[in-house]
Design an enzyme around this catalytic site. Structure first.
Site, PDB file in Angstrom:
ATOM      1  N   CYS A  52      17.153 -11.100  64.013  1.00 39.68           N
ATOM      2  CA  CYS A  52      15.750 -11.488  64.005  1.00 39.68           C
ATOM      3  C   CYS A  52      14.916 -10.210  64.140  1.00 39.68           C
ATOM      4  O   CYS A  52      15.167  -9.399  65.041  1.00 39.68           O
ATOM      5  CB  CYS A  52      15.456 -12.444  65.158  1.00 39.68           C
ATOM      6  SG  CYS A  52      13.693 -12.807  65.351  1.00 39.68           S
ATOM      7  N   ASP A  59      21.037 -13.883  63.934  1.00 39.88           N
ATOM      8  CA  ASP A  59      20.806 -15.064  63.112  1.00 39.88           C
ATOM      9  C   ASP A  59      22.056 -15.278  62.265  1.00 39.88           C
ATOM     10  O   ASP A  59      22.691 -14.313  61.834  1.00 39.88           O
ATOM     11  CB  ASP A  59      19.599 -14.869  62.186  1.00 39.88           C
ATOM     12  CG  ASP A  59      18.277 -14.930  62.926  1.00 39.88           C
ATOM     13  OD1 ASP A  59      18.170 -15.717  63.877  1.00 39.88           O
ATOM     14  OD2 ASP A  59      17.350 -14.194  62.544  1.00 39.88           O
TER      15      ASP A  59
END
EC number: 1.7.1.13
Length: 154
Positions: A52, A59
């Site tokens: 992120c 992520d």
């Protein structure tokens, strides 16, 4: 069956360090010995990771890339290293997904390409990103990507 010329490849058959960023990752291609035939090539990365850009938290996504090659195929080791280069790269889901697709289009000039990026929830919301270069050519068998939309415990 003809033999594919791999003489210009810099990564296949060699020990190569993972690239430090997607921008520096080297994607390579090989000649398509079946260039006169329309067929679908599928790559699946069920454990794709990036960071992120705001929090630095990981992520995760299940990414499916389908393409109909023209004169070239992507060399799979270079694709694996390219995908790995996102592990320490901070970017939004949409940016990662579209960047991957456009790098492949720029490299290969395929007859057609699509990406389905199925991102796992962050903040309770899954984000799925879909992009393709145009309509699927007629007469090509294109199976479903096989990734269900996120349902949680529902």
């Amino acid at each position: 069956m003809s033999k594919t010329d791999v003489s210009g490849l810099s990564q296949l058959g060699r020990q190569v360090d993972a690239p430090t960023s997607p921008e520096t990752a080297v994607l390579e291609r090989v000649p398509n010995t079946n260039a006169g035939t329309d067929y679908v090539v599928r790559f699946t990365a069920p454990e794709f990771t990036s960071l992120c850009p705001m929090t630095g938290q990981p992520d995760f996504a299940h990414i499916v890339i389908d393409y109909i090659p023209g004169d070239f195929l992507v060399e799979s080791k270079s694709l694996k290293l390219f995908m790995t280069s996102f592990r320490n790269h901070g970017s939004f889901h949409e940016d990662c997904s579209i960047y991957i697709a456009k790098r492949l289009v720029d490299l290969l000039d395929p007859k057609w390409l699509r990406i389905g990026a199925y991102w796992y929830p962050r903040g309770g919301i899954p984000i799925d990103v879909f992009w393709q270069t145009g309509e699927v050519p007629k007469g090509v068998w294109l199976p479903d990507q096989g990734v269900p939309t996120y349902r949680g415990r529902g």
